[in-house]
Design a protein around this motif. Structure first.
Motif, PDB file in Angstrom:
ATOM      1  N   VAL A  63       0.840  -1.194   0.000  1.00 51.61           N
ATOM      2  CA  VAL A  63       0.000   0.000   0.000  1.00 51.61           C
ATOM      3  C   VAL A  63       0.873   1.241   0.000  1.00 51.61           C
ATOM      4  CG1 VAL A  63      -1.694   1.355   1.285  1.00 51.61           C
ATOM      5  CG2 VAL A  63      -1.926  -1.116   1.167  1.00 51.61           C
ATOM      6  N   TRP A  64       0.527   2.191  -0.867  1.00 47.68           N
ATOM      7  CA  TRP A  64       1.061   3.555  -0.788  1.00 47.68           C
ATOM      8  C   TRP A  64      -0.146   4.440  -0.487  1.00 47.68           C
ATOM      9  CZ3 TRP A  64       2.304   0.114  -4.606  1.00 47.68           C
ATOM     10  CH2 TRP A  64       3.641  -0.218  -4.781  1.00 47.68           C
ATOM     11  N   SER A  65      -0.162   5.075   0.653  1.00 46.43           N
ATOM     12  CA  SER A  65      -1.339   5.841   1.054  1.00 46.43           C
ATOM     13  C   SER A  65      -0.926   7.128   1.738  1.00 46.43           C
ATOM     14  CB  SER A  65      -2.223   5.009   1.987  1.00 46.43           C
ATOM     15  OG  SER A  65      -3.428   5.679   2.269  1.00 46.43           O
ATOM     16  N   TYR A 113       8.228 -11.066  -4.482  1.00 44.70           N
ATOM     17  CA  TYR A 113       6.976 -11.800  -4.575  1.00 44.70           C
ATOM     18  C   TYR A 113       6.810 -12.379  -5.979  1.00 44.70           C
ATOM     19  CZ  TYR A 113       5.721  -9.320  -0.280  1.00 44.70           C
ATOM     20  OH  TYR A 113       5.706  -8.815   0.994  1.00 44.70           O
ATOM     21  N   SER A 114       6.028 -13.436  -6.056  1.00 46.46           N
ATOM     22  CA  SER A 114       5.759 -14.079  -7.341  1.00 46.46           C
ATOM     23  C   SER A 114       4.379 -14.725  -7.294  1.00 46.46           C
ATOM     24  CB  SER A 114       6.818 -15.134  -7.660  1.00 46.46           C
ATOM     25  OG  SER A 114       6.480 -15.839  -8.845  1.00 46.46           O
ATOM     26  N   LEU A 115       3.722 -14.799  -8.479  1.00 48.85           N
ATOM     27  CA  LEU A 115       2.436 -15.467  -8.596  1.00 48.85           C
ATOM     28  C   LEU A 115       2.581 -16.926  -9.015  1.00 48.85           C
ATOM     29  CD1 LEU A 115       0.301 -12.657 -10.282  1.00 48.85           C
ATOM     30  CD2 LEU A 115       0.163 -13.474  -7.935  1.00 48.85           C
ATOM     31  N   ASN A 116       3.829 -17.380  -9.140  1.00 47.88           N
ATOM     32  CA  ASN A 116       4.075 -18.784  -9.451  1.00 47.88           C
ATOM     33  C   ASN A 116       3.778 -19.632  -8.216  1.00 47.88           C
ATOM     34  OD1 ASN A 116       5.055 -21.294 -10.168  1.00 47.88           O
ATOM     35  ND2 ASN A 116       6.801 -20.457 -11.295  1.00 47.88           N
ATOM     36  N   PRO A 169       7.260 -14.036   0.873  1.00 47.77           N
ATOM     37  CA  PRO A 169       7.500 -13.658   2.279  1.00 47.77           C
ATOM     38  C   PRO A 169       6.207 -13.661   3.084  1.00 47.77           C
ATOM     39  CG  PRO A 169       8.653 -12.180   0.789  1.00 47.77           C
ATOM     40  CD  PRO A 169       7.784 -13.030  -0.067  1.00 47.77           C
ATOM     41  N   VAL A 170       6.323 -14.041   4.335  1.00 43.48           N
ATOM     42  CA  VAL A 170       5.161 -14.131   5.226  1.00 43.48           C
ATOM     43  C   VAL A 170       5.190 -12.942   6.181  1.00 43.48           C
ATOM     44  CG1 VAL A 170       3.973 -15.535   6.948  1.00 43.48           C
ATOM     45  CG2 VAL A 170       5.191 -16.633   5.063  1.00 43.48           C
ATOM     46  N   ALA A 171       4.037 -12.350   6.393  1.00 45.48           N
ATOM     47  CA  ALA A 171       3.951 -11.197   7.284  1.00 45.48           C
ATOM     48  C   ALA A 171       4.241 -11.608   8.723  1.00 45.48           C
ATOM     49  CB  ALA A 171       2.566 -10.563   7.181  1.00 45.48           C
ATOM     50  N   ASP A 185       3.427  -4.844   3.259  1.00 43.07           N
ATOM     51  CA  ASP A 185       4.747  -5.315   2.860  1.00 43.07           C
ATOM     52  C   ASP A 185       5.781  -5.074   3.952  1.00 43.07           C
ATOM     53  OD1 ASP A 185       6.669  -6.417   1.129  1.00 43.07           O
ATOM     54  OD2 ASP A 185       7.242  -4.433   0.421  1.00 43.07           O
ATOM     55  N   ASP A 186       5.581  -4.016   4.759  1.00 38.40           N
ATOM     56  CA  ASP A 186       6.529  -3.741   5.839  1.00 38.40           C
ATOM     57  C   ASP A 186       6.502  -4.835   6.899  1.00 38.40           C
ATOM     58  OD1 ASP A 186       7.308  -1.441   4.597  1.00 38.40           O
ATOM     59  OD2 ASP A 186       5.993  -0.137   5.775  1.00 38.40           O
ATOM     60  N   LEU A 187       5.369  -5.517   7.033  1.00 39.67           N
ATOM     61  CA  LEU A 187       5.263  -6.559   8.054  1.00 39.67           C
ATOM     62  C   LEU A 187       6.002  -7.836   7.659  1.00 39.67           C
ATOM     63  CD1 LEU A 187       1.490  -6.149   8.948  1.00 39.67           C
ATOM     64  CD2 LEU A 187       3.465  -5.136  10.091  1.00 39.67           C
TER      65      LEU A 187
END
Length: 533
Positions: A321-323, A344-347, A353-355, A397-399
């Motif tokens: 998120v950019w907010s 990250y990848s959609l494969n 990565p896990v939050a 993504d920061d988590l």
């Protein structure tokens, strides 16, 4: 209409209504032509009138206290002051009713007063009372709307209802142009200016300045997808593309700056076309309702704009998120996009990565605070950083970032390969060949070249404790990056520790002789992962 012409003719010429009717009928009720005929003939009648009986004696007119004018009939007695009960009078061949009689008649016709009704028309039998009108609910839509299915019909009806609630603020204009699919289609026979005029409802044609502003702040129709949210998710799953969503508030200028600077950038457009399905919504757009409901509940807070987010089309999870202000620059946004694509990848064979939520710090009570901490809290609350401020969205993504490991994604099927290899081979086995990493010299520090967009580029490097940006020549080999990191590591305690460089899912150790431009690192992001226990 004819009676109005007769009255107008009689008022102008002083003729009787019968004579006025004759002249108007002769001229087909053209009042100018009929008056011309009247004055040319000297006001003479057009037909011979039959012999009339001697006129009756003049009737008496009087007005009572209520202001009602009464006229006696020919059969009344000689007492002119007595009130008359006649409801109908004949004057010049026409029949007129007094006000009370007309009101009574209309009331009886409307409410159906029966034989037992009183003087006011009420009091009739229950059978004479009409049944109440049934309640109906209808929705008015504009003309010329063609609906292919019920979903489009409901979407357009909701759009019109919201436009009415906004009091007309949803009209097209320079800053809130329509995004109809046919406006910016490539196969349209219209010129660019005609399409721009149609998108702005003609506002761009007001002046040359309006046309320039409309083009400058035009939404990025060329990269926008205009499909509903569910269809966009389905397309993302089939084509392995992330959903990039931009929600705009036309009353906030920072959102218009995105259209002017960020989405017009050619490099950003190329990256978006290749890896994302781009959706841009106005916060009042009915198509944005699913996203606002599940991901952006704080859409009414102006501090959360501009709003950009990346959503996983498979799981529907919001990944990044950019907010809020300030508006992100194209170069910085492009670096963060490439960094996201590296991690990250959609494969389905790749582990993302896990939050990991950080441990929440217990808030100190005021009694346990020092004087400096109390002063800092007071300043923060006075500047709007306390509870009174609107909810601030957090970047998911920061988590996923840990201060210990930011190697990024890896294959899910080979998670324990390294441990298995360590148990299979003993530690005292000597390496026959020298690894490529060991052959890279560590005494060649890097000197940044002069800034030149044609020959140089900036590269962002992510490491466990943050990031660093350096400028390289496009013709430099990838090995030059390894030499710089070996000679001048960004972390002092990592000197001499072996590391890996990953970009776009590839290990750069296999591309040491490839130039930075050919390796696709221009304005890119490189992940630094240290190989240590």
């Amino acid at each position: 209409m004819e009676s109005d012409l007769v009255a107008q003719f009689a008022e102008i010429t002083g003729a009787t209504p019968e004579l006025a009717t004759q002249y108007l009928q002769l001229a087909d009720f053209d009042i100018e032509q009929s008056m011309q005929l009247f004055f040319e003939n000297g006001g003479a009648p057009l037909t011979e009138e039959p012999t009339q009986p001697p006129p009756p004696p003049p009737r008496t007119r009087f007005e009572d206290e209520a202001g009602v004018v009464h006229i006696d009939s020919d059969t009344d007695d000689e007492n002119p002051s007595a009130p008359r009960q006649s409801a109908t009078h004949t004057t010049g061949g026409s029949t007129f009713e007094d006000d009370a009689a007309m009101a009574r008649r209309l009331q009886e016709e409307m409410y159906g007063a029966g034989a037992g009704a009183g003087a006011g028309g009420f009091g009739g039998n229950d059978e004479d009372v009409r049944a109440p009108m049934a309640r109906t609910t209808e929705t008015l839509v504009g003309p010329g709307l063609d609906f292919d299915d019920e979903e489009d019909m409901h979407t357009n009806i909701l759009s019109q209802l919201r436009a009415r609630q906004r009091g007309g603020s949803g009209r097209a204009g320079i800053f809130n142009q329509r995004s109809a699919p046919s406006i910016w289609a490539g196969d349209s026979a219209e010129t660019h200016q005609e399409r721009l005029s149609r998108a702005t409802g003609g506002a761009s044609e007001a002046s040359s300045k309006s046309n320039m502003l409309a083009e400058m702040y035009r939404p990025p129709f060329e990269i926008m997808s205009r499909v509903p949210w569910d269809v966009a998710r389905e397309e993302g799953r089939e084509n392995e593309k992330w959903l990039l969503v931009n929600v705009q508030d036309t009353s906030i200028f920072d959102c218009q700056v995105l259209n002017r600077d960020l989405w017009k950038d050619k490099t950003v457009q190329e990256t978006v076309r290749e890896h994302f399905i781009f959706l841009q919504f106005s916060k009042d757009d009915p198509k944005a309702a699913p996203y606002l409901q599940y991901y952006f509940q704080a859409s009414d807070v102006s501090d959360n704009y501009p709003h950009i987010a990346i959503v996983d089309p498979r799981t529907g999870e919001q990944m990044k998120v950019w907010s809020g202000p300030p508006v992100i620059k194209p170069a910085e946004f492009l670096m963060q996009l490439h960094e996201f694509l590296d991690r990250y990848s959609l494969n389905h064979n790749v582990r993302n990565p896990v939050a990991k939520r950080k441990s929440e710090k217990k808030e100190k009570t005021v009694d346990a605070m020092t004087e400096e901490e109390m002063m800092e809290m007071a300043i923060n609350n006075s500047l709007g950083g306390g509870i009174a401020a609107g909810p601030k969205l957090e970047d998911p993504d920061d988590l996923t970032r840990s201060t210990e490991d930011v190697k990024g994604k890896g294959r899910a099927t080979n998670v324990h390969d390294d441990d298995a290899m360590a148990e299979t081979y003993p530690e005292d086995v000597e390496e026959v060949e020298v690894s490529p990493f060991s052959s890279i010299p560590s005494n060649r520090p890097h000197a940044e070249p002069a800034a030149d967009p044609a020959t140089t580029t900036r590269i962002q490097f992510r490491h466990p404790s943050g990031r660093v940006i350096r400028r390289f020549a496009l013709s430099d080999p990838v090995q030059r990056i390894y030499e710089w990191l070996k000679a001048d590591p960004p972390l002092e305690d990592k000197a001499g520790v072996e590391f890996e460089l990953n970009a776009m899912g590839q290990n750069l150790i296999d591309s040491l002789t490839t130039s930075i431009q050919d390796a696709g690192l221009k304005n890119g992001t490189v992940m630094i992962g240290y190989l240590e226990d």
